[in-house]
Write a protein that holds these residues in place. Structure first.
Motif, PDB file in Angstrom:
ATOM      1  N   GLY A   9     -18.959 -14.458  43.187  1.00  0.00           N
ATOM      2  CA  GLY A   9     -18.038 -14.915  42.157  1.00  0.00           C
ATOM      3  C   GLY A   9     -17.514 -16.319  42.368  1.00  0.00           C
ATOM      4  O   GLY A   9     -16.740 -16.834  41.551  1.00  0.00           O
ATOM      5  N   GLU A  10     -17.924 -16.982  43.434  1.00  0.00           N
ATOM      6  CA  GLU A  10     -17.468 -18.342  43.685  1.00  0.00           C
ATOM      7  C   GLU A  10     -18.122 -19.307  42.694  1.00  0.00           C
ATOM      8  O   GLU A  10     -19.318 -19.235  42.439  1.00  0.00           O
ATOM      9  N   MET A  11     -17.305 -20.225  42.135  1.00  0.00           N
ATOM     10  CA  MET A  11     -17.858 -21.212  41.212  1.00  0.00           C
ATOM     11  C   MET A  11     -18.747 -22.194  41.966  1.00  0.00           C
ATOM     12  O   MET A  11     -18.349 -22.746  42.990  1.00  0.00           O
ATOM     13  N   LYS A  12     -19.945 -22.411  41.422  1.00  0.00           N
ATOM     14  CA  LYS A  12     -20.889 -23.332  42.035  1.00  0.00           C
ATOM     15  C   LYS A  12     -20.832 -24.704  41.372  1.00  0.00           C
ATOM     16  O   LYS A  12     -20.935 -25.733  42.042  1.00  0.00           O
ATOM     17  N   TYR A  13     -20.676 -24.734  40.039  1.00  0.00           N
ATOM     18  CA  TYR A  13     -20.619 -26.020  39.340  1.00  0.00           C
ATOM     19  C   TYR A  13     -20.057 -25.843  37.934  1.00  0.00           C
ATOM     20  O   TYR A  13     -20.135 -24.764  37.340  1.00  0.00           O
ATOM     21  N   PHE A  14     -19.439 -26.917  37.448  1.00  0.00           N
ATOM     22  CA  PHE A  14     -18.970 -27.001  36.064  1.00  0.00           C
ATOM     23  C   PHE A  14     -18.798 -28.488  35.760  1.00  0.00           C
ATOM     24  O   PHE A  14     -17.785 -29.083  36.087  1.00  0.00           O
ATOM     25  N   HIS A  15     -19.803 -29.102  35.145  1.00  0.00           N
ATOM     26  CA  HIS A  15     -19.826 -30.545  34.929  1.00  0.00           C
ATOM     27  C   HIS A  15     -19.251 -30.881  33.550  1.00  0.00           C
ATOM     28  O   HIS A  15     -19.940 -31.381  32.666  1.00  0.00           O
ATOM     29  N   PHE A  16     -17.969 -30.618  33.421  1.00  0.00           N
ATOM     30  CA  PHE A  16     -17.284 -30.740  32.140  1.00  0.00           C
ATOM     31  C   PHE A  16     -17.292 -32.168  31.610  1.00  0.00           C
ATOM     32  O   PHE A  16     -17.358 -32.407  30.398  1.00  0.00           O
ATOM     33  N   SER A  17     -17.221 -33.147  32.509  1.00  0.00           N
ATOM     34  CA  SER A  17     -17.078 -34.544  32.081  1.00  0.00           C
ATOM     35  C   SER A  17     -18.404 -35.288  31.966  1.00  0.00           C
ATOM     36  O   SER A  17     -18.403 -36.487  31.693  1.00  0.00           O
ATOM     37  N   ASP A  18     -19.521 -34.597  32.173  1.00  0.00           N
ATOM     38  CA  ASP A  18     -20.831 -35.243  32.057  1.00  0.00           C
ATOM     39  C   ASP A  18     -20.981 -35.864  30.671  1.00  0.00           C
ATOM     40  O   ASP A  18     -20.902 -35.178  29.656  1.00  0.00           O
ATOM     41  N   LYS A  19     -21.185 -37.176  30.625  1.00  0.00           N
ATOM     42  CA  LYS A  19     -21.203 -37.894  29.339  1.00  0.00           C
ATOM     43  C   LYS A  19     -22.412 -37.514  28.481  1.00  0.00           C
ATOM     44  O   LYS A  19     -22.311 -37.431  27.258  1.00  0.00           O
ATOM     45  N   ALA A  20     -23.551 -37.279  29.108  1.00  0.00           N
ATOM     46  CA  ALA A  20     -24.758 -36.999  28.336  1.00  0.00           C
ATOM     47  C   ALA A  20     -24.955 -35.514  28.068  1.00  0.00           C
ATOM     48  O   ALA A  20     -25.491 -35.127  27.031  1.00  0.00           O
ATOM     49  N   TYR A  21     -24.501 -34.672  29.018  1.00  0.00           N
ATOM     50  CA  TYR A  21     -24.801 -33.246  28.901  1.00  0.00           C
ATOM     51  C   TYR A  21     -23.540 -32.384  28.938  1.00  0.00           C
ATOM     52  O   TYR A  21     -23.619 -31.176  29.049  1.00  0.00           O
ATOM     53  N   GLY A  22     -22.351 -32.970  28.864  1.00  0.00           N
ATOM     54  CA  GLY A  22     -21.116 -32.211  28.954  1.00  0.00           C
ATOM     55  C   GLY A  22     -20.562 -31.799  27.616  1.00  0.00           C
ATOM     56  O   GLY A  22     -21.060 -30.902  26.956  1.00  0.00           O
ATOM     57  N   LYS A  23     -19.519 -32.500  27.178  1.00  0.00           N
ATOM     58  CA  LYS A  23     -18.806 -32.105  25.967  1.00  0.00           C
ATOM     59  C   LYS A  23     -19.707 -32.137  24.732  1.00  0.00           C
ATOM     60  O   LYS A  23     -19.522 -31.356  23.793  1.00  0.00           O
ATOM     61  N   LYS A  24     -20.693 -33.033  24.696  1.00  0.00           N
ATOM     62  CA  LYS A  24     -21.570 -33.117  23.528  1.00  0.00           C
ATOM     63  C   LYS A  24     -22.569 -31.962  23.481  1.00  0.00           C
ATOM     64  O   LYS A  24     -23.212 -31.742  22.466  1.00  0.00           O
ATOM     65  N   ALA A  25     -22.707 -31.257  24.592  1.00  0.00           N
ATOM     66  CA  ALA A  25     -23.637 -30.129  24.630  1.00  0.00           C
ATOM     67  C   ALA A  25     -22.896 -28.860  24.237  1.00  0.00           C
ATOM     68  O   ALA A  25     -21.954 -28.874  23.465  1.00  0.00           O
ATOM     69  N   GLY A  26     -23.315 -27.743  24.771  1.00  0.00           N
ATOM     70  CA  GLY A  26     -22.595 -26.506  24.529  1.00  0.00           C
ATOM     71  C   GLY A  26     -23.231 -25.633  23.480  1.00  0.00           C
ATOM     72  O   GLY A  26     -24.239 -25.956  22.865  1.00  0.00           O
ATOM     73  N   GLY A  27     -22.587 -24.495  23.265  1.00  0.00           N
ATOM     74  CA  GLY A  27     -23.078 -23.457  22.380  1.00  0.00           C
ATOM     75  C   GLY A  27     -22.862 -22.110  23.037  1.00  0.00           C
ATOM     76  O   GLY A  27     -22.865 -21.994  24.264  1.00  0.00           O
ATOM     77  N   TYR A  28     -22.681 -21.071  22.227  1.00  0.00           N
ATOM     78  CA  TYR A  28     -22.324 -19.764  22.784  1.00  0.00           C
ATOM     79  C   TYR A  28     -23.484 -19.059  23.470  1.00  0.00           C
ATOM     80  O   TYR A  28     -23.278 -18.100  24.204  1.00  0.00           O
ATOM     81  N   GLY A  29     -24.718 -19.513  23.251  1.00  0.00           N
ATOM     82  CA  GLY A  29     -25.876 -18.869  23.855  1.00  0.00           C
ATOM     83  C   GLY A  29     -26.420 -19.671  25.026  1.00  0.00           C
ATOM     84  O   GLY A  29     -26.619 -20.882  24.928  1.00  0.00           O
ATOM     85  N   VAL A  30     -26.644 -19.001  26.148  1.00  0.00           N
ATOM     86  CA  VAL A  30     -27.256 -19.609  27.325  1.00  0.00           C
ATOM     87  C   VAL A  30     -28.430 -18.714  27.735  1.00  0.00           C
ATOM     88  O   VAL A  30     -28.310 -17.490  27.739  1.00  0.00           O
ATOM     89  N   SER A  31     -29.563 -19.318  28.058  1.00  0.00           N
ATOM     90  CA  SER A  31     -30.703 -18.549  28.542  1.00  0.00           C
ATOM     91  C   SER A  31     -31.263 -19.214  29.785  1.00  0.00           C
ATOM     92  O   SER A  31     -31.054 -20.409  30.009  1.00  0.00           O
ATOM     93  N   SER A  52     -18.427 -26.554  25.336  1.00  0.00           N
ATOM     94  CA  SER A  52     -18.695 -27.355  26.529  1.00  0.00           C
ATOM     95  C   SER A  52     -19.912 -26.801  27.268  1.00  0.00           C
ATOM     96  O   SER A  52     -20.426 -25.733  26.958  1.00  0.00           O
ATOM     97  N   VAL A  53     -20.348 -27.554  28.262  1.00  0.00           N
ATOM     98  CA  VAL A  53     -21.479 -27.135  29.081  1.00  0.00           C
ATOM     99  C   VAL A  53     -21.105 -25.860  29.842  1.00  0.00           C
ATOM    100  O   VAL A  53     -19.940 -25.631  30.169  1.00  0.00           O
ATOM    101  N   PRO A  54     -22.050 -24.956  30.106  1.00  0.00           N
ATOM    102  CA  PRO A  54     -21.741 -23.727  30.854  1.00  0.00           C
ATOM    103  C   PRO A  54     -21.352 -24.018  32.300  1.00  0.00           C
ATOM    104  O   PRO A  54     -21.626 -25.083  32.853  1.00  0.00           O
ATOM    105  N   ALA A  55     -20.716 -23.029  32.922  1.00  0.00           N
ATOM    106  CA  ALA A  55     -20.388 -23.081  34.343  1.00  0.00           C
ATOM    107  C   ALA A  55     -21.288 -22.118  35.089  1.00  0.00           C
ATOM    108  O   ALA A  55     -21.706 -21.084  34.553  1.00  0.00           O
ATOM    109  N   GLY A  56     -21.594 -22.459  36.343  1.00  0.00           N
ATOM    110  CA  GLY A  56     -22.413 -21.604  37.186  1.00  0.00           C
ATOM    111  C   GLY A  56     -21.594 -20.992  38.305  1.00  0.00           C
ATOM    112  O   GLY A  56     -20.813 -21.692  38.971  1.00  0.00           O
ATOM    113  N   PHE A  57     -21.745 -19.673  38.526  1.00  0.00           N
ATOM    114  CA  PHE A  57     -21.053 -18.959  39.586  1.00  0.00           C
ATOM    115  C   PHE A  57     -22.075 -18.289  40.490  1.00  0.00           C
ATOM    116  O   PHE A  57     -23.175 -17.938  40.045  1.00  0.00           O
TER     117      PHE A  57
END
Length: 321
Positions: free
Chosen positions: A262-284, A252-257
Motif C-alpha cells: 500500500g505504499e505510494m510509489k509515484y504520483f507525478h501531479f505536476s508533470d507538464k506534459a503528462y500530468g494535469k493535461k492527461a487523466g481520465g477515469y480509465g487506466v489499463s 490528473s495522472v494516475p498514482a502508483g502504489f
C-alpha cells in the motif's frame, strides 16, 4: 483473442440488448470492468459470427455524478454490467441498487439496495459480487441470492453531506474496486483535504490487508508551480498488476502504489506534459506500460513515455487510432 469495448450502452441509451447464440454453459464470464485486473478489455472467448438479440430490458436514464463538460470524469454516463455464472449484474446510479438478471431469459432475480448511488461496475469472485456505493461502503453479496456477506466502510466515519442532490458519505467510494489474487482494492474520498483512503481487503471476508490513509496529504508540487499538501483523488477504476496498484485520478495522472504493502510509489501531479493535461477515469496496464487518457507511461516509475491514443495494444505493440 477478441477485444471488447469498455462502454456498454454509451451516452443516454436506456435499453439493454444482449446478443447470444449459445447457452451459458459455454459462455465466458466477464467478471469486472474491461474483463480483468489489467483492464485490457480482451477475452479469450471467440464470438460467434451470428449474433442475435434474445431479450431487452429498459432501464432509467443514467444520471452521472459530474456534468457533461467533465469528460474525464464521466465514469457513470452509462450502465456498466458484469457477467458471472449465467447472471448479469447491473449497478444503478439512479435506483441505488445492484440488479441481477438471468442471462438466458432477462428475468430479474433480485435487487440489493444501498444508501447511495452505485456508479461503477462490480467485481465477481467465486459466489460473491463486490461493489462500491456513494454511501461510503464496499459491499459483498451472494451472487445467487443477493444476501449480504460483508461490508466495509472506506472512510473513517459514517458522516453524511449533500452530494448530487443526495445525502451521501463524506468519503464516497469513487475509486472503483479491482480484484487481484483474491484481494479487492478500492479508494474512498474525493477531496484530499478531507482525507483519502486506499484499502486492500480479503475478497472472501472483507478483512483488511492494508490501508493507506495518507495518500491525500502528500506535500507535492502542484501544476500551477507551487507546492501544497495534496495528493491523488480516486476518481475512476483502479487497475492492478503483480507489483503495482494504479489509482485513477480522474482529471490528473494516475498514482502508483505497491500492491502488496500500500505504499505510494509515484504520483507525478505536476508533470507538464503528462500530468494535469492527461487523466481520465480509465487506466489499463499491459507488460511494462500503463495507459491513461492519450498517453503511455512506464509502469515501474509512472513517467510519461508517449502522447498517443492506444486503441489496441499488446505487451510489445501499440496500435494507435
Amino acid at each position: 483473442m477478441h477485444s471488447v469495448g469498455d462502454h456498454f450502452l454509451k451516452g443516454l441509451l436506456v435499453v439493454i440488448v444482449f446478443f447470444f447464440t449459445s447457452s451459458r454453459s459455454i459462455c465466458e464470464d466477464w467478471p469486472m470492468w474491461r474483463y480483468d485486473a489489467g483492464r485490457t478489455a480482451v477475452t479469450p472467448q471467440v464470438l460467434s459470427d451470428d449474433l442475435k438479440p434474445i431479450w431487452i430490458r429498459e432501464l432509467r436514464k443514467p444520471v452521472p455524478a459530474w456534468p457533461a463538460n467533465q469528460l474525464k470524469l464521466r465514469f457513470d454516463e452509462s450502465y456498466e454490467p458484469i457477467v458471472l455464472g449465467g447472471t448479469l449484474f447491473v449497478p444503478s446510479m439512479t435506483s441505488d441498487c445492484l440488479i441481477a438478471f438471468d442471462t438466458d431469459s432477462g428475468q430479474e432475480n433480485w435487487r440489493f439496495y444501498t444508501e447511495g448511488p452505485i456508479r461503477f461496475a462490480p467485481v465477481g469472485h467465486l459466489d460473491s459480487v463486490i461493489f462500491a456505493s456513494d454511501d461510503g461502503f464496499l459491499y459483498a453479496v451472494h451472487s445467487q441470492t443477493g444476501q449480504l456477506q460483508w461490508k466495509f466502510r472506506g472512510g473513517p466515519a459514517e458522516r453524511r453531506i449533500l452530494g448530487n442532490n443526495r445525502l451521501v458519505s463524506t468519503w464516497p467510494v469513487r475509486g472503483a474496486p479491482v480484484l487481484y489474487d483474491g484481494i479487492v482494492y478500492f479508494g474512498a474520498g474525493i477531496w484530499s483535504s478531507m482525507g483519502i483512503f486506499i484499502h486492500a481487503v480479503d475478497a472472501g471476508t472483507g478483512t483488511v490487508i492494508w490501508s493507506n490513509t495518507g495518500a491525500g496529504s502528500t506535500y507535492t508540487e502542484q501544476p500551477h508551480n507551487s507546492s501544497a499538501f495534496a495528493g491523488i483523488s480516486p476518481q475512476g477504476y483502479l487497475t492492478a498488476t503483480e507489483e503495482v496498484l494504479l489509482v485513477s485520478g480522474g482529471r490528473s495522472v494516475p498514482a502508483g502504489f505497491d500492491r502488496l504493502t500500500g505504499e505510494m510509489k509515484y504520483f507525478h501531479f505536476s508533470d507538464k506534459a503528462y500530468g494535469k493535461k492527461a487523466g481520465g477515469y480509465g487506466v489499463s496496464a499491459s507488460g511494462v506500460h500503463f495507459f491513461n487518457g492519450n498517453s503511455v507511461y512506464g509502469l515501474n516509475n509512472g513517467r510519461g513515455i508517449l502522447n498517443t491514443d492506444p486503441g489496441v495494444y499488446t505487451e510489445d505493440i501499440i496500435y494507435s487510432i
